[in-house]
Design a protein around this motif. Structure first.
Motif, PDB file in Angstrom:
ATOM      1  N   PHE A  27       0.834  -1.201   0.000  1.00  0.00           N
ATOM      2  CA  PHE A  27       0.000   0.000   0.000  1.00  0.00           C
ATOM      3  C   PHE A  27       0.870   1.253   0.000  1.00  0.00           C
ATOM      4  CE2 PHE A  27      -1.907   3.239   2.897  1.00  0.00           C
ATOM      5  CZ  PHE A  27      -2.899   3.686   2.052  1.00  0.00           C
ATOM      6  N   GLU A  28       1.937   1.210   0.789  1.00  0.00           N
ATOM      7  CA  GLU A  28       2.840   2.366   0.876  1.00  0.00           C
ATOM      8  C   GLU A  28       3.430   2.722  -0.487  1.00  0.00           C
ATOM      9  OE1 GLU A  28       2.063   0.915   4.800  1.00  0.00           O
ATOM     10  OE2 GLU A  28       2.794  -0.142   3.013  1.00  0.00           O
ATOM     11  N   ASP A  29       3.678   1.704  -1.316  1.00  0.00           N
ATOM     12  CA  ASP A  29       4.279   1.962  -2.633  1.00  0.00           C
ATOM     13  C   ASP A  29       3.297   2.603  -3.616  1.00  0.00           C
ATOM     14  OD1 ASP A  29       6.687   1.020  -1.797  1.00  0.00           O
ATOM     15  OD2 ASP A  29       6.524  -0.947  -2.767  1.00  0.00           O
ATOM     16  N   THR A  30       2.014   2.617  -3.269  1.00  0.00           N
ATOM     17  CA  THR A  30       1.026   3.262  -4.139  1.00  0.00           C
ATOM     18  C   THR A  30       0.784   4.725  -3.750  1.00  0.00           C
ATOM     19  OG1 THR A  30      -0.894   2.684  -2.748  1.00  0.00           O
ATOM     20  CG2 THR A  30      -0.176   1.058  -4.402  1.00  0.00           C
ATOM     21  N   LEU A  31       1.347   5.148  -2.634  1.00  0.00           N
ATOM     22  CA  LEU A  31       1.000   6.461  -2.090  1.00  0.00           C
ATOM     23  C   LEU A  31       1.414   7.615  -2.997  1.00  0.00           C
ATOM     24  CD1 LEU A  31       1.721   5.974   1.726  1.00  0.00           C
ATOM     25  CD2 LEU A  31      -0.491   6.116   0.570  1.00  0.00           C
ATOM     26  N   ASN A  32       2.585   7.508  -3.625  1.00  0.00           N
ATOM     27  CA  ASN A  32       3.047   8.608  -4.477  1.00  0.00           C
ATOM     28  C   ASN A  32       2.077   8.882  -5.622  1.00  0.00           C
ATOM     29  OD1 ASN A  32       5.603   9.922  -3.706  1.00  0.00           O
ATOM     30  ND2 ASN A  32       6.425   7.845  -3.755  1.00  0.00           N
ATOM     31  N   VAL A  33       1.719   7.828  -6.378  1.00  0.00           N
ATOM     32  CA  VAL A  33       0.830   8.061  -7.525  1.00  0.00           C
ATOM     33  C   VAL A  33      -0.571   8.439  -7.068  1.00  0.00           C
ATOM     34  CG1 VAL A  33       2.115   6.656  -9.176  1.00  0.00           C
ATOM     35  CG2 VAL A  33       0.337   5.582  -7.776  1.00  0.00           C
ATOM     36  N   THR A  34      -1.012   7.910  -5.926  1.00  0.00           N
ATOM     37  CA  THR A  34      -2.318   8.302  -5.391  1.00  0.00           C
ATOM     38  C   THR A  34      -2.313   9.785  -5.045  1.00  0.00           C
ATOM     39  OG1 THR A  34      -2.595   6.081  -4.454  1.00  0.00           O
ATOM     40  CG2 THR A  34      -4.075   7.795  -3.661  1.00  0.00           C
ATOM     41  N   TYR A  35      -1.193  10.240  -4.501  1.00  0.00           N
ATOM     42  CA  TYR A  35      -1.041  11.664  -4.169  1.00  0.00           C
ATOM     43  C   TYR A  35      -1.102  12.526  -5.427  1.00  0.00           C
ATOM     44  CZ  TYR A  35       1.389  15.986  -2.885  1.00  0.00           C
ATOM     45  OH  TYR A  35       1.736  17.291  -2.718  1.00  0.00           O
ATOM     46  N   PHE A  36      -0.424  12.082  -6.491  1.00  0.00           N
ATOM     47  CA  PHE A  36      -0.442  12.848  -7.740  1.00  0.00           C
ATOM     48  C   PHE A  36      -1.850  12.920  -8.330  1.00  0.00           C
ATOM     49  CE2 PHE A  36       4.094  11.060  -8.187  1.00  0.00           C
ATOM     50  CZ  PHE A  36       4.614  12.091  -7.424  1.00  0.00           C
ATOM     51  N   ILE A  37      -2.583  11.822  -8.259  1.00  0.00           N
ATOM     52  CA  ILE A  37      -3.962  11.804  -8.758  1.00  0.00           C
ATOM     53  C   ILE A  37      -4.829  12.753  -7.931  1.00  0.00           C
ATOM     54  CG2 ILE A  37      -6.040  10.393  -8.889  1.00  0.00           C
ATOM     55  CD1 ILE A  37      -4.239   9.848 -11.195  1.00  0.00           C
ATOM     56  N   THR A  38      -4.628  12.743  -6.616  1.00  0.00           N
ATOM     57  CA  THR A  38      -5.374  13.640  -5.736  1.00  0.00           C
ATOM     58  C   THR A  38      -5.090  15.097  -6.081  1.00  0.00           C
ATOM     59  OG1 THR A  38      -5.258  11.996  -3.965  1.00  0.00           O
ATOM     60  CG2 THR A  38      -5.864  14.228  -3.325  1.00  0.00           C
ATOM     61  N   CYS A  39      -3.828  15.397  -6.343  1.00  0.00           N
ATOM     62  CA  CYS A  39      -3.445  16.757  -6.750  1.00  0.00           C
ATOM     63  C   CYS A  39      -4.142  17.142  -8.039  1.00  0.00           C
ATOM     64  CB  CYS A  39      -1.930  16.852  -6.955  1.00  0.00           C
ATOM     65  SG  CYS A  39      -0.957  16.708  -5.444  1.00  0.00           S
ATOM     66  N   SER A  40      -4.182  16.214  -8.990  1.00  0.00           N
ATOM     67  CA  SER A  40      -4.806  16.480 -10.277  1.00  0.00           C
ATOM     68  C   SER A  40      -6.296  16.780 -10.113  1.00  0.00           C
ATOM     69  CB  SER A  40      -4.619  15.277 -11.209  1.00  0.00           C
ATOM     70  OG  SER A  40      -5.255  15.470 -12.440  1.00  0.00           O
ATOM     71  N   LEU A  41      -6.954  16.053  -9.248  1.00  0.00           N
ATOM     72  CA  LEU A  41      -8.381  16.265  -9.015  1.00  0.00           C
ATOM     73  C   LEU A  41      -8.648  17.606  -8.341  1.00  0.00           C
ATOM     74  CD1 LEU A  41      -9.365  12.719  -7.684  1.00  0.00           C
ATOM     75  CD2 LEU A  41     -10.045  13.710  -9.882  1.00  0.00           C
ATOM     76  N   SER A  42      -7.695  18.056  -7.528  1.00  0.00           N
ATOM     77  CA  SER A  42      -7.922  19.246  -6.704  1.00  0.00           C
ATOM     78  C   SER A  42      -8.032  20.527  -7.514  1.00  0.00           C
ATOM     79  CB  SER A  42      -6.820  19.393  -5.644  1.00  0.00           C
ATOM     80  OG  SER A  42      -5.593  19.754  -6.242  1.00  0.00           O
ATOM     81  N   TYR A  43      -7.519  20.550  -8.747  1.00  0.00           N
ATOM     82  CA  TYR A  43      -7.686  21.770  -9.538  1.00  0.00           C
ATOM     83  C   TYR A  43      -8.592  21.561 -10.747  1.00  0.00           C
ATOM     84  CZ  TYR A  43      -3.690  19.904 -12.295  1.00  0.00           C
ATOM     85  OH  TYR A  43      -2.841  19.124 -13.036  1.00  0.00           O
ATOM     86  N   SER A  44      -9.362  20.475 -10.710  1.00  0.00           N
ATOM     87  CA  SER A  44     -10.365  20.258 -11.755  1.00  0.00           C
ATOM     88  C   SER A  44     -11.725  20.624 -11.171  1.00  0.00           C
ATOM     89  CB  SER A  44     -10.351  18.789 -12.197  1.00  0.00           C
ATOM     90  OG  SER A  44     -10.834  17.971 -11.149  1.00  0.00           O
ATOM     91  N   SER A  45     -12.776  20.211 -11.835  1.00  0.00           N
ATOM     92  CA  SER A  45     -14.119  20.443 -11.300  1.00  0.00           C
ATOM     93  C   SER A  45     -14.519  19.326 -10.344  1.00  0.00           C
ATOM     94  CB  SER A  45     -15.124  20.529 -12.456  1.00  0.00           C
ATOM     95  OG  SER A  45     -15.073  19.344 -13.233  1.00  0.00           O
ATOM     96  N   MET A  46     -13.548  18.527  -9.903  1.00  0.00           N
ATOM     97  CA  MET A  46     -13.837  17.374  -9.048  1.00  0.00           C
ATOM     98  C   MET A  46     -13.237  17.556  -7.653  1.00  0.00           C
ATOM     99  SD  MET A  46     -13.215  14.374 -11.882  1.00  0.00           S
ATOM    100  CE  MET A  46     -13.861  13.052 -10.861  1.00  0.00           C
ATOM    101  N   LEU A  47     -13.330  18.770  -7.119  1.00  0.00           N
ATOM    102  CA  LEU A  47     -12.793  19.045  -5.794  1.00  0.00           C
ATOM    103  C   LEU A  47     -13.381  18.129  -4.713  1.00  0.00           C
ATOM    104  CD1 LEU A  47     -12.297  22.887  -5.346  1.00  0.00           C
ATOM    105  CD2 LEU A  47     -10.671  21.091  -4.804  1.00  0.00           C
ATOM    106  N   PRO A  48     -14.704  17.917  -4.670  1.00  0.00           N
ATOM    107  CA  PRO A  48     -15.247  17.024  -3.638  1.00  0.00           C
ATOM    108  C   PRO A  48     -14.661  15.615  -3.709  1.00  0.00           C
ATOM    109  CG  PRO A  48     -17.002  18.306  -4.642  1.00  0.00           C
ATOM    110  CD  PRO A  48     -15.781  18.538  -5.472  1.00  0.00           C
ATOM    111  N   VAL A  49     -14.417  15.129  -4.930  1.00  0.00           N
ATOM    112  CA  VAL A  49     -13.807  13.799  -5.094  1.00  0.00           C
ATOM    113  C   VAL A  49     -12.391  13.811  -4.533  1.00  0.00           C
ATOM    114  CG1 VAL A  49     -13.103  12.038  -6.754  1.00  0.00           C
ATOM    115  CG2 VAL A  49     -15.194  13.365  -7.150  1.00  0.00           C
ATOM    116  N   SER A  50     -11.669  14.892  -4.785  1.00  0.00           N
ATOM    117  CA  SER A  50     -10.304  15.026  -4.260  1.00  0.00           C
ATOM    118  C   SER A  50     -10.297  14.991  -2.740  1.00  0.00           C
ATOM    119  CB  SER A  50      -9.682  16.342  -4.759  1.00  0.00           C
ATOM    120  OG  SER A  50      -8.441  16.579  -4.147  1.00  0.00           O
TER     121      SER A  50
END
Length: 609
Positions: A170-193
């Motif tokens: 699980f720890e090895d997935t954290l980096n890419v999960t973080y990048f995806i979260t960042c990507s969502l945070s500046y789209s129209s999907m803030l609640p999903v982020s």
């Protein structure tokens, strides 16, 4: 050193024939077309072999100079995996690309870095996740990081899917999960982020669901916690070393930013968690961000000098950690707080310093925010409208190219006002579906901006009914918890809503309600004038004048209109000098002193030009 003697002989012949130029010990083709023709004459397979041989010959020199590394890797990438002669060389070349990509990232060239990581991945063989797990994970993680910095959401998604599929923990997935979260945070999907961030943090043992909703209570609790430490003790706290804890801090930082936009009353609780973890487990670059946001929250509640102390602590902490991570965001926060202390005009350059710092670290969200904040500051500092329009176009092009829907809507709303003030009666177009989705959010910064800009432009053109209607809608969706952070826009809201309120109070049956709103704005501007007389004094005086006008206290009104005009002129706010003259003209016209009204009207016209 790479060229053999018989090749040197051929080169001298080419020089004699005029195909090559020799300058000192350097050779170059005498024309690009000659180089292209010579290259095209070589058989494709031979070209690959030559590129490969050249790259492998240069590779041992990489430690002497970075230029050898980049040249070697570029040659090997031109050769491609098909040119590899020994199976063991695949991993070697992938590692060379990894090293070149990291060097490119250090130089803030994220497009080149992505190309190196992508090429490195092509040199990995079919069973690479089993045979070279760490190398594979590093290449995919860093390629995803660069894809985020380059706004390449498709590549980010594909790379992340590969890591999620092949990661051993699980720890090895954290980096890419973080990048995806960042990507969502500046789209129209803030609640999903926000939900994604909360889920990951919960799995890491940090449960923030159901956290408090009182900004005042949270700031007070955090101050009590920090009262046990001096600034020096905080600066000299050990560094955080646990990698999982460090990733948790990164998720907290993005959650804090996202919540500030859709759930601002909870954002201070995230900052408090960051500070608590920093005190308990050590400092990281995110710790500095926590202190910066906390300082901004304190300043928003009225403690501007105390809040600024924590913002300065954040800057000092980041310097001590020797990190450029989060510099853009911290500079953005600092500039907003400083704008309540220093003259607004003096802060304009700070936004572009923040933009440069964000670009250097690959943080395009903060780069966009700094650009937008600089554009806003230019407008309210009274920079010429045409110049402001041009700056707005730069911001729109930057944000549009990176598909930041929320930011795009905000800047377009303000640019529409700029265009109308210039005399261009057109509105910038955007996706109505996305706009409606965002504006449907109960508490949304874009929604607040939408109604404010509508009420502002209606007020400037003296459209009473529209002004009142949009101001009501603005006030319905904004309250004390609509913003957790202090921003300069909040002072502009207070100023113009105050002016609107006193105007409506003089012409409305529910005048008492509007008068109370105007008085609230006036008191806010008076308090801010205590920390920055330069920026806020003229605004406070103008609100005093409008209130006196509403109360039929004409002697005080005359005095304050004159003070507002003089203060705006002394402090270089020419647009607000014009506005004060215009409102004074309406006042004098209303009380029958037509000649003075005409003088103020002419002065307003002159200043607006």
């Amino acid at each position: 050193r790479v060229l053999c003697k018989n090749l040197r002989g051929g080169i001298e012949t080419a020089v004699a024939e005029g195909l090559l130029d020799k300058i000192d010990d350097q050779y170059r083709f005498s024309h690009d077309r000659i180089q292209e023709a010579a290259y095209d004459m070589i058989n494709y397979l031979d070209r690959c072999r030559i590129h490969f041989s050249y790259g492998m010959a240069l590779a041992p020199l990489q430690d002497e100079e970075d230029g050898f590394l980049f040249t070697a890797v570029s040659q090997l990438n031109l050769a491609g995996p098909e040119a590899v002669q020994d199976k063991g060389q695949y991993a070697i070349i992938a590692n060379l690309n990894l090293r070149a990509g990291k060097k490119a990232m250090e130089m803030s060239d994220f497009e080149a870095a992505y190309s190196y990581f992508d090429n490195g991945i092509t040199f990995l063989r079919k069973e690479h996740w089993e045979e070279h797990y760490t190398l594979s994970l590093d290449l995919f993680n860093l390629a995803a990081n660069c894809a985020l910095a380059n706004s390449d959401t498709i590549s980010l998604k594909l790379l992340s899917e590969q890591v999620m599929k092949s990661a051993q923990s699980f720890e090895d997935t954290l980096n890419v999960t973080y990048f995806i979260t960042c990507s969502l945070s500046y789209s129209s999907m803030l609640p999903v982020s926000v939900e994604k961030g909360l889920d990951i943090l919960s799995q890491l043992g940090i449960d923030l669901r159901g956290c408090g909703s009182s900004i005042e209570a949270c700031v007070k609790e955090t101050k009590v916690m920090l009262s046990a430490y001096t600034s020096d003790q905080l600066l000299n706290t050990r560094r955080m070393t646990d990698s999982t804890m460090t990733m948790a801090m990164k998720f907290l930082s993005k959650l804090m930013l996202a919540m500030a936009q859709i759930k601002p009353e909870s954002a201070p609780y995230v900052a408090k968690e960051i500070i608590q973890m920093s005190v308990d487990h050590g400092m990281s670059p995110v710790s500095a961000l926590g202190f910066a946001h906390f300082g901004s929250y304190a300043a928003k509640l009225g403690d501007i000098s105390g809040g600024y102390t924590y913002v300065k602590l954040a800057c000092s902490l980041l310097d001590k950690l020797g990190s450029r991570e989060n510099v853009g965001e911290i500079k953005a926060i600092r500039t907003q707080v400083v704008s309540y202390i220093e003259p607004l005009q003096a802060t304009l350059e700070y936004h572009y310093e923040g933009y440069a710092a964000a670009i250097a670290s690959g943080d395009i969200v903060q780069a966009a925010l700094n650009l937008f904040a600089g554009y806003v500051a230019n407008f309210y500092a009274g920079v010429k409208l045409q110049t402001t329009r041009e700056k707005g176009e730069v911001v729109i092009n930057f944000i549009q190219g990176r598909k930041m829907v929320i930011f795009l809507l905000e800047v377009q709303l303000m640019q529409n006002s700029v265009l109308k003030l210039i005399g261009i009666d057109e509105e910038l177009k955007h996706s109505s579906a996305e706009e409606e989705s965002i504006l449907a959010t109960k508490k949304c910064i874009v929604k607040i901006t939408h109604f404010f800009q509508k009420s502002y432009i209606s007020f400037m053109f003296r459209l009473y009914d529209d002004t009142k209607d949009y101001a009501e809608k603005f006030l319905d969706c904004v309250d004390s918890s609509a913003y957790a952070n202090l921003t300069f826009m909040q002072s502009s809201y207070a100023f113009y809503i105050g002016l609107i309120s006193f105007w409506v109070a003089r012409n409305s049956r529910d005048g008492d309600k509007w008068h109370e709103r105007g008085n609230k704005s006036k008191l806010a501007l008076r308090k801010w004038a205590e920390t920055s007389q330069w920026t806020f004094e003229n605004k406070w005086y103008l609100l005093e004048a409008e209130e006196a006008f509403s109360n039929s206290n004409f002697d005080d009104a005359k005095m304050y209109y004159e003070k507002a005009v003089s203060s705006a002129k002394a402090h270089k706010f020419v647009h607000e000098e014009a506005l004060a003259c215009e409102l004074a003209a309406y006042f004098y016209l209303d009380i029958g002193e037509v000649n003075i009204a005409a003088d103020y009207c002419l002065l307003a016209h002159e200043r607006y030009q």
